[in-house]
Design a protein around this motif. Structure first.
Motif, short mmCIF file in Angstrom:
data_model
loop_
_atom_site.label_atom_id
_atom_site.label_comp_id
_atom_site.label_asym_id
_atom_site.label_seq_id
_atom_site.Cartn_x
_atom_site.Cartn_y
_atom_site.Cartn_z
N UNK A 129 0.81 -1.22 0.00
CA UNK A 129 0.00 0.00 0.00
C UNK A 129 0.85 1.27 0.00
N UNK A 130 1.88 1.33 0.88
CA UNK A 130 2.72 2.52 0.94
C UNK A 130 3.39 2.79 -0.40
N UNK A 131 3.80 1.72 -1.07
CA UNK A 131 4.46 1.85 -2.37
C UNK A 131 3.52 2.50 -3.39
N UNK A 132 2.28 2.01 -3.47
CA UNK A 132 1.33 2.53 -4.45
C UNK A 132 0.79 3.90 -4.05
N UNK A 133 0.65 4.13 -2.74
CA UNK A 133 0.23 5.46 -2.29
C UNK A 133 1.30 6.49 -2.62
N UNK A 134 2.57 6.10 -2.45
CA UNK A 134 3.66 6.99 -2.83
C UNK A 134 3.62 7.32 -4.32
N UNK A 135 3.34 6.31 -5.14
CA UNK A 135 3.25 6.54 -6.58
C UNK A 135 2.06 7.42 -6.93
N UNK A 136 0.97 7.24 -6.18
CA UNK A 136 -0.20 8.09 -6.39
C UNK A 136 0.15 9.54 -6.11
N UNK A 323 -1.81 3.35 9.60
CA UNK A 323 -3.23 3.29 9.95
C UNK A 323 -3.95 2.17 9.21
N UNK A 324 -3.81 2.12 7.89
CA UNK A 324 -4.59 1.17 7.08
C UNK A 324 -4.22 -0.29 7.33
N UNK A 325 -3.00 -0.56 7.70
CA UNK A 325 -2.61 -1.94 8.00
C UNK A 325 -3.26 -2.45 9.28
N UNK A 326 -3.86 -1.55 10.05
CA UNK A 326 -4.43 -1.94 11.34
C UNK A 326 -5.95 -1.80 11.42
N UNK A 327 -6.60 -1.55 10.27
CA UNK A 327 -8.06 -1.46 10.23
C UNK A 327 -8.59 -2.41 9.16
N UNK A 328 -9.88 -2.76 9.27
CA UNK A 328 -10.46 -3.63 8.25
C UNK A 328 -11.31 -2.83 7.28
#
Length: 391
Positions: A129-136, A323-328
């Motif tokens: 996720x962090x990788x793609x969010x960074x690219x975004x 945050x996102x790794x710890x929520x559903x």
């Protein structure tokens, strides 16, 4: 269904959403139409209050009825905002436009991150996720750099208004691409309850049970709010240094280019350093940087601005990913919206102080106030984070 196509569509939406040449001359255009620094701060507060009031409800709507609809709504409202600004001549015109922008931000903030994460989740790639969010974010800055370089040139030759019409067309393209998104297939447990109050209670319980998440997200709020005052008022800062508007595009491009490395390598930094080390270091540099630009009123202060922007590129992927790794998925957009809500609460508080000290000591005094906020948070973070933040 291949949800990976959503990722490329999100890239395109973010690109055209930020291909906005109006931003490079925004403060000068507003000042030309009679808007003082104090008035601009008032519109920023209107924006922040709007987001605070609507952030969580729109996040709940996104979780229950779909993220795509909220992203489409966001782009449509931004189109209307630019139309209003083209013809704006009074304070209430600008206030109305910013009110629409606040609704748009509320609609997209949690929805976009939730759409990205769950699209990756459907393909078993959520850990990236962090990788793609960074690219975004790279798409964001790349578009903004292009807009800044072209916008300053166009403004110097044809005036400011043309930039707003071009921005309107770019946002219209973003609307068209958003209509092509495919809603993620994750079933939301929030169907069990339709009460907004229950969703808010569940979100508050989550943060109480995870104090480390709260502190990491809070660090993103404080640094994000501080950075926003550079994004919003650098044009006036350059003006006070007597730098011609012709160079505004180059400066705008530069402060966005230096953010790219952090966004690209944030996921690598996360795997090599502790969260506490990363966040405390960035906060300390923010504090020193803002002190410098508030006290030193010459070209060397631009280096401090570049340094702040360089480090800021790391923050959003790190804090949002934590945050996102710890929520559903059932509460993903809702809880993510709390992050944006908190950011805007901090913006309201700091905006009042920034506006007051800017009115007394010009923009330099405003940055001095932000420096004090960063120093205070740095001390608080060091004290509290030792036992709460997980690796």
């Amino acid at each position: 269904m291949n949800y990976r196509l959503n990722i490329w569509k999100l890239y395109a939406i973010r690109f055209f959403y930020n291909l906005i040449p109006a931003y490079v001359i925004e403060r000068l255009f507003w000042e030309q139409r009679g808007m003082t620094i104090q008035m601009v701060v008032y519109t920023e507060i209107i924006f922040a209050i709007t987001v605070v009031l609507l952030e969580v409800p729109t996040g709940i709507i996104a979780d229950k009825w779909g993220r795509k609809q909220m992203i489409v709504l966001s782009t449509l409202l931004e189109c209307f905002m630019f139309l209003i600004l083209v013809f704006a001549t009074e304070f209430w015109h600008f206030a109305a436009a910013i009110f629409l922008a606040g609704i748009a931000r509320s609609a997209s903030s949690g929805s976009e991150n939730a759409m990205l994460y769950d699209s990756l989740l459907q393909n078993g790639q959520e850990q990236a996720f962090e990788k793609y969010l960074g690219r975004l974010n790279v798409c964001d800055f790349t578009a903004a750099i292009i807009a800044a370089l072209c916008g300053s040139l166009l403004a110097s030759r044809y005036g400011f208004e043309l930039n707003y019409w071009i921005s309107f067309v770019s946002m219209l393209v973003s609307v068209c691409v958003s209509l092509m998104l495919v809603e993620t297939a994750v079933k939301s447990k929030s169907d069990e309850s339709t009460e907004i109050k229950e969703h808010i209670k569940a979100s508050v319980r989550f943060f109480r049970k995870h104090p480390g998440v709260y502190l990491v997200v809070l660090s993103g709020m404080v640094t994000g709010a501080a950075l926003s005052f550079i994004d919003e008022f650098w044009q006036l800062y350059l003006n006070r240094l007597e730098i011609p508007v012709l160079y505004s595009g180059l400066f705008s491009a530069a402060i966005m280019i230096v953010r790219l490395p952090g966004n690209i390598i944030a996921y690598v930094i996360k795997s090599r350093f502790r969260y506490r080390t990363i966040l405390s270091s960035v906060t300390a540099i923010f504090a020193v940087g803002f002190i410098y630009i508030s006290v030193i009123k010459d070209y060397t202060s631009l280096v401090a601005i570049f340094l702040i922007c360089l480090l800021s590129g790391i923050i959003e992927p790190i804090t949002t990913g934590y945050l996102h790794h710890r929520i559903n998925s059932s509460m993903r957009a809702t809880i993510d919206s709390f992050q944006s809500l908190g950011l805007n609460v901090v913006l309201i508080i700091t905006g009042l102080g920034f506006g007051y000290f800017s009115s007394k000591f010009d923009v330099f005094g405003g940055y001095g106030f932000i420096a004090c906020i960063c120093v205070a948070f740095f001390v608080y973070f060091l004290i509290v984070s030792k036992e709460t933040i997980e690796q």
